[in-house]
Scaffold this motif. Structure first.
Motif, PDB file in Angstrom:
ATOM      1  N   CYS A 198       0.931  -1.286   0.058  1.00 44.31           N
ATOM      2  CA  CYS A 198       0.089  -0.032   0.265  1.00 44.31           C
ATOM      3  C   CYS A 198       0.934   1.156   0.071  1.00 44.31           C
ATOM      4  O   CYS A 198       2.038   1.134   0.332  1.00 44.31           O
ATOM      5  N   HIS A 246       0.897  -4.138   5.598  1.00 47.65           N
ATOM      6  CA  HIS A 246      -0.515  -4.075   6.424  1.00 47.65           C
ATOM      7  C   HIS A 246      -1.627  -4.208   5.763  1.00 47.65           C
ATOM      8  O   HIS A 246      -2.776  -4.042   6.278  1.00 47.65           O
ATOM      9  N   GLU A 247      -1.456  -4.906   4.377  1.00 51.69           N
ATOM     10  CA  GLU A 247      -2.868  -5.088   3.807  1.00 51.69           C
ATOM     11  C   GLU A 247      -2.608  -6.526   3.539  1.00 51.69           C
ATOM     12  O   GLU A 247      -1.828  -7.078   2.735  1.00 51.69           O
ATOM     13  N   CYS A 280      -6.963  -2.499   3.912  1.00 44.67           N
ATOM     14  CA  CYS A 280      -6.492  -1.215   4.084  1.00 44.67           C
ATOM     15  C   CYS A 280      -7.268  -0.172   2.967  1.00 44.67           C
ATOM     16  O   CYS A 280      -8.222   0.327   3.333  1.00 44.67           O
ATOM     17  N   THR A 289       0.980   3.564   1.858  1.00 43.73           N
ATOM     18  CA  THR A 289       1.448   3.992   3.191  1.00 43.73           C
ATOM     19  C   THR A 289       2.674   3.370   3.672  1.00 43.73           C
ATOM     20  O   THR A 289       3.413   3.788   4.326  1.00 43.73           O
TER      21      THR A 289
HETATM   22 ZN    ZN Z   1      -2.672   1.006   3.976  1.00 43.99          ZN
END
Ligand code: ZN
Ligand code: APR
Length: 384
Positions: free
Chosen positions: A52, A74-75, A181, A54
């Motif tokens: 992602c 985090h995805e 996310c 981020t």
């Molecule tokens: Zn994200």
């Protein structure tokens, strides 16, 4: 990889992880140790994960407090390998989505319907597990830091039960991975934060995965016009699939985008969404909304201050921010999975690339390249 579901409970697992040793450096595939979950923690085997924007922001930012070595990501979607003490409602073998925004369901924020903030999110960027301020990852006895409580760029990871959502076991992992996310952030931005109304006009600044999800959310709500703004003209064709009705490329105009949008709509759009994380874009998004009730929702991530015109606010405009689109993970995510499975929500066209986990550094190149929306990385290509 040692250990698989069934025989690894309570033991340290040695597995592959893509470790970041220093900001901006290519990730290195390492053999790492993953400790068993402590109380209220869950160890999961990642099935697939995606990069992602981020992740890239934290990875490339040398100024922030990120601690190294670190495992980003985090995805993701995974399967529960084992649970720590006092974990209820989630058990070995469950299909789960880890999320960076916890939902403990008990704090003042969680009990309020106003937002999705949660007291447990305070620990988010510490890189450590909240229960004992230590890491569950190590390499040659040295700790590796967690990322946003998820760290999915590892075959196994440990997350707090508050940051884990059990989903329909029949859901396609690669598709619902996007709900971990980016897509949820975009949809929530439209439905919960902006609360876009039927027949209204919408401008979406930045047509990455998040912006596409915003368009899709606005389409589902019945917006009459969805104006996509992006400097990459290739995004319009894909955008049409998600409900974008008109396209503005700032590079095609001498005048600022907000003037173009005001001319297109007469007085400005009812809602605008900032999905680039760019300071100047936030200002354009705000100026593109109409007086009286124009609402700007900031979704892109940026840590600077923004210059907003006092007079425009006095004319009744609103500017709102949110994290994870205001979505409460434990209650809202299963609903989105359901919508996808009933074909009420599109996700498939957002997956433009699929690679195997060891090729992870390619996904950074792909995201930079401008052709990629989401690149799914399979931990085990055989599961594909
Ligand atoms: Zn994200
Ligand atoms: N004007 C218009 N469009 C822009 C501009 C700009 N000045 N700068 C970038 N864009 C477009 C890019 O061309 C791209 O299509 O914004 C889009 C951003 O897409 P991605 O890089 O794929 O990012 P995405 O994953 O959608 O995330 C967007 O949300 O979650 C946050 O941190 C994330 O800030 C990021 C944002």
């Amino acid at each position: 990889m040692n250990g698989s579901v069934g025989n690894s409970k309570g033991k340290v697992i040695t597995c592959k992880a893509a470790v970041c040793w220093a900001p901006g450096e290519a990730l290195v595939m390492e053999d790492i140790q993953v400790a068993p979950p402590q109380a209220l923690e869950v160890r999961i085997r990642i099935i697939c994960t995606a990069l992602c924007h981020t992740d890239v922001s934290f990875w490339s930012n040398k100024q922030d407090n990120t601690r190294y070595p670190q495992i980003f990501g985090h995805e993701a979607v995974g399967r529960v390998e084992s649970v720590g003490e006092n974990v209820k409602d989630i058990e070995e073998g469950d299909l789960v989505i880890p999320v960076f925004m916890p939902h403990c369901t008990e704090c003042v924020d969680c009990k309020s319907t106003e937002s999705n903030m949660c007291a447990r999110s305070e620990n988010l960027i510490s890189g450590l597990m909240a229960s004992d301020n230590s890491s569950r990852f190590s390499i040659n006895g040295k700790p590796i830091y967690h990322f946003l409580g998820v760290s999915s760029f590892s075959e196994y990871t440990v997350v707090e039960v508050d940051s884990l959502v059990k989903i329909d076991p029949m859901a396609a992992p690669d598709k619902v991975c996007l709900l971990s996310c980016g897509v949820t952030t975009g949809l929530g931005g439209v439905w919960k934060v902006g609360n876009v109304q039927k027949g209204s006009t919408v401008a979406v600044f930045g047509l990455g995965t998040v912006g596409m999800a915003v368009a899709e959310g606005a389409r589902i709500r019945g917006a009459s016009r969805i104006i996509g703004v992006d400097v990459n003209p290739k995004k319009f064709d894909i955008g049409k699939k998600f409900g974008v009705t008109e396209f503005v490329n700032p590079k095609d105009h001498e005048k600022p985008v907000h003037q173009v949008i005001k001319e297109m709509t007469g007085s400005g759009v009812d809602y605008s969404f900032e999905c680039t994380g760019n300071k100047s874009v936030i200002v354009e998004a705000f100026k593109s909304t109409r007086n009286g009730w124009g609402t700007t929702v900031i979704i892109g991530v940026n840590m600077t201050e923004i210059p907003i015109d006092f007079g425009e606010l006095l004319c009744g405009k609103t500017i709102k921010g949110s994290l994870f689109g205001g979505m409460k993970a434990k209650t809202d995510l299963p609903l989105l999975v359901d919508m996808y499975m009933k074909k009420e929500l599109q996700l498939d066209d957002l997956i433009t690339h699929e690679i195997s986990f060891p090729e992870i550094n390619k996904s950074f190149e792909l995201l930079k390249g401008g052709e990629c929306l989401r690149c799914i990385m399979w931990m085990d290509m055989a599961l594909h």
